[in-house]
Design a protein around this motif. Sequence first.
Motif, mmCIF file in Angstrom:
data_model
loop_
_atom_site.group_PDB
_atom_site.id
_atom_site.type_symbol
_atom_site.label_atom_id
_atom_site.label_comp_id
_atom_site.label_asym_id
_atom_site.label_seq_id
_atom_site.Cartn_x
_atom_site.Cartn_y
_atom_site.Cartn_z
ATOM 1 N N UNK B 195 0.833 -1.207 0.000
ATOM 2 C CA UNK B 195 0.000 0.000 0.000
ATOM 3 C C UNK B 195 0.862 1.249 0.000
ATOM 4 N N UNK B 196 1.983 1.187 0.702
ATOM 5 C CA UNK B 196 2.829 2.374 0.830
ATOM 6 C C UNK B 196 3.704 2.591 -0.405
ATOM 7 N N UNK B 197 4.127 1.504 -1.056
ATOM 8 C CA UNK B 197 5.151 1.649 -2.103
ATOM 9 C C UNK B 197 4.642 1.476 -3.517
ATOM 10 N N UNK B 198 3.477 0.872 -3.693
ATOM 11 C CA UNK B 198 3.043 0.537 -5.047
ATOM 12 C C UNK B 198 2.840 1.792 -5.882
ATOM 13 N N UNK B 202 -3.993 -0.204 -5.626
ATOM 14 C CA UNK B 202 -4.003 -1.370 -4.742
ATOM 15 C C UNK B 202 -5.436 -1.626 -4.282
#
Lengths: 213, 213
Positions: B195-198, B202
Amino acid sequence: MSWELGLLLGVLWVVIGVLAVLVLLHRRGHADTIWYLLGAVLGPLMVPIAYERGRSRSVVLEREDAPGTWGDGAVQLRVLVGVDGSPESDQAVRDAARLLGTAGARLVLATVLDVDSAEREDAAERGQARALLARVAEQIPATADGQIETRVLAGSPAQALLELAADEHVDLIAVGRRGRGLSRALIGSAAQQISASSRIPVLLATPADRKTG
Amino acid sequence: MSWELGLLLGVLWVVIGVLAVLVLLHRRGHADTIWYLLGAVLGPLMVPIAYERGRSRSVVLEREDAPGTWGDGAVQLRVLVGVDGSPESDQAVRDAARLLGTAGARLVLATVLDVDSAEREDAAERGQARALLARVAEQIPATADGQIETRVLAGSPAQALLELAADEHVDLIAVGRRGRGLSRALIGSAAQQISASSRIPVLLATPADRKTG
């Protein structure tokens, strides 16, 4: 009664009233300063008032439904998108349209005003909200064959969107996501609350990178 | 050299080697205890080895593509679903099929083994991974008219899924979400990292409530 005691009681009175507003009202989306003034004057009397107020549900101020085309018998998905005018929420609208538009989903664009606007009946404020939703709806590519509905809500953003989702049997909530390079949390606070509390699937949009935070 | 100095150097030797494994390798998905033993023996010599190893990308061990039906000219969505056998990931598969199956999406089910399994070539391990993917694929309702592909990856779960998503131009990553009532984070750690890096959208699935954590 000594004057020190009087001062102490006075300060306590104000502090309790302001705290009641802060704890019970502010996080529910009551943004008006008038509530803090009321709290300072009413002191402990503010506690039951703030409690009652704070329990109030979010309200749907305006709604525009799509002309119904339910005749084809297919189960149509309802997708709720939170709109606040930020690049992140614009991206959420585009992603929802791109990913689910081909499935003929019903896109419900919703923006949330602060909870007291339900009573203010401020025509300019509502007009701005409507204009925002219209601007965002225009960004949806023509290839998406879904339908678009709009809602203007009043309440705390995450709570209002979650309540609307439950009331309207929404299948998916789409919210914006912040890109890297910001000092703030990667996911916006409303998006984070929704990710943590939603009982239905949540679509986190493509991060919108911004030059300035 | 006094024995105290010798002891100190010996302890330092072991600590540096183990730390190199812990910092550079463990978070990349190297789960084997053998790496820690190696670190303890090789000491500081482990640092460059762990560094080289830790930089390695995730690997696709096995892939099964759907029979191609790209002939209809429509742009087909690719949806990557992370599968680990938990109720949360089962729910992610069902949600992805329900929400995107009608759009004829290509569902890519991927499970991630630890990074060293790329070299172990353990037939039993790979067989288990294949069986897991087959079991999960069976849960997809027949109404979903999308296609199903599977991948067995080796690496750290979040990194491997994100790299696969980039390599295969995936449109959406679907991951499981924990329900309330657990003491652990609401979103699983791999899901949180994704969730933080994609860089792509998502889908957080419906929370899977479990009686026991």
